[in-house]
Design an enzyme around this catalytic site. Structure first.
Site, PDB file in Angstrom:
ATOM      1  N   GLU A 172       0.830  -1.206   0.000  1.00  0.00           N
ATOM      2  CA  GLU A 172       0.000   0.000   0.000  1.00  0.00           C
ATOM      3  C   GLU A 172       0.867   1.260   0.000  1.00  0.00           C
ATOM      4  OE1 GLU A 172      -4.302  -1.296   1.740  1.00  0.00           O
ATOM      5  OE2 GLU A 172      -2.889  -0.525   3.223  1.00  0.00           O
ATOM      6  N   GLU A 281      -6.047  -7.042  -1.751  1.00  0.00           N
ATOM      7  CA  GLU A 281      -6.627  -6.969  -0.408  1.00  0.00           C
ATOM      8  C   GLU A 281      -8.081  -6.546  -0.528  1.00  0.00           C
ATOM      9  OE1 GLU A 281      -4.747  -4.781   2.711  1.00  0.00           O
ATOM     10  OE2 GLU A 281      -2.714  -5.343   2.106  1.00  0.00           O
TER      11      GLU A 281
END
Length: 349
Positions: A172, A281
């Site tokens: 991320e 995710e």
């Protein structure tokens, strides 16, 4: 003679027909590999070490891997930290533990993805802390640190007979990684760090695909800005990874308000950069079981709708991480130790 002539004519016609048919190009499947139905289960070793028991739908105790496989999971994603503590919630995930988990996954017939955080603990949009052992290193040394660490983990996996299908260089990384040098305020430096990770992966496992991963998968402008910068600065990657958590979006809106944006962004990323895409995710609220089930089905449909087979799959983040153990509210596990109906979404074709 007439009979022979007719026979020869028939043979000649058949030969021409065969040649014509053989020259036609058979339809080719652009992506013949199975659709990824995955789970990041990096908490599992800690859960098992603390005595947590997993039960199947019938209430029979079983290995978590078997339960996941019986629900359609075919891929395991594992995070790895540089020098983690042994804290139950924010520790573990060492190189050794990651390798051991990858071996287990392979024995269960699972595909493997490795997620390098390049930190000693959580790395995400809010924090990308440099590993303590790398503090004070000049930038050239940081480049070496990234390469050496990545190569060491990849080599340990190779030595254990594991060739990960995918590797994330960073987790991320919307704001970069390995602060402050690798923040997006210094894109040239960030690209160099990414490329060191990329090079290390390919040195050990050339066939492994490298993923760069950004959150808010429904936010097209966020992704265009980031991957335009990555491209301009020469960052190397094979796959674009997205997170999608409606719960974490502003106002915690229902997925139905952002799912089309996710689908449009997936298509745009695949077309704009000519890359494969994957939702690496995803998660929904554990007590909204039907809603999470519906969301997962919808997300998989959006990924499958990406043109030219460039939508690779969907990975649930810590579905086994029951709230009773983790205090995390977005798992797909109930207080009774069993998976909820939400996990059944991965059985949908």
């Amino acid at each position: 003679m007439k009979i022979v002539s007719k026979y020869l004519a028939l043979v000649f016609f058949c030969v021409l027909l065969h040649i014509g048919c053989s020259q036609k190009t058979a339809p080719q499947k652009i992506n013949s590999t199975p659709f990824v139905k995955g789970a990041d289960i990096s908490w599992l070793p800690q859960m098992e070490a603390t005595g947590y028991k997993f039960y199947n739908d019938n209430g029979v105790q079983e290995d978590c891997f078997k339960i996941l496989k019986d629900h359609g999971i075919n891929t395991i994603r594992l995070r790895t930290w540089v020098n983690p503590s042994d804290n139950p919630a924010s520790g573990h995930c060492s190189k050794e533990e990651t390798v051991a988990m990858a071996v287990r996954a392979q024995k269960w017939g699972m595909r493997v993805m490795i997620d390098f955080h390049y930190s000693d603990s959580w790395a995400d949009p809010g924090k990308q802390n440099k590993p303590a052992a790398w503090e004070g290193h000049p930038f050239p040394q940081l480049l070496t640190d990234v390469y050496d660490y990545t190569k060491a983990v990849m080599q340990a996996l190779k030595n254990a007979g594991i060739a990960p299908e995918w590797v994330q260089v960073g987790n991320e990384t919307a704001s970069g990684m390995i602060y402050p040098e690798g923040s997006t305020q210094h894109w040239d430096s960030l690209a160099q760090l990414i490329n060191q990770g990329y090079a290390a992966v390919k040195t050990v496992s050339p066939a492994t695909k490298v993923i760069l991963h950004v959150d808010q998968g429904n936010n097209n402008q966020r992704f265009r800005t980031w991957f335009d910068s990555a491209t301009v600065n020469g960052a190397k990657f094979d796959v674009i990874g997205l997170s999608y958590y409606p719960y974490w979006l502003e106002g915690k809106p229902d997925y139905t308000l952002s799912i089309d944006d996710l689908g449009n962004n997936l298509k745009d990323m695949a077309t704009r950069y000519n890359k494969e895409v994957m939702v690496v995710e995803v998660g929904g609220e554990d007590f909204k079981v039907q809603n999470t089930y519906d969301m997962l089905v919808a997300v998989m449909q959006k990924v499958k709708a990406v043109p030219n087979g460039k939508g690779l799959g969907v990975i649930y983040w810590e579905p086994e991480g029951a709230r009773s153990w983790s205090h995390y509210g977005l798992s797909a596990w109930g207080d009774n130790g069993r998976p909820t109906k939400a996990l059944d979404a991965f059985l949908v074709e």
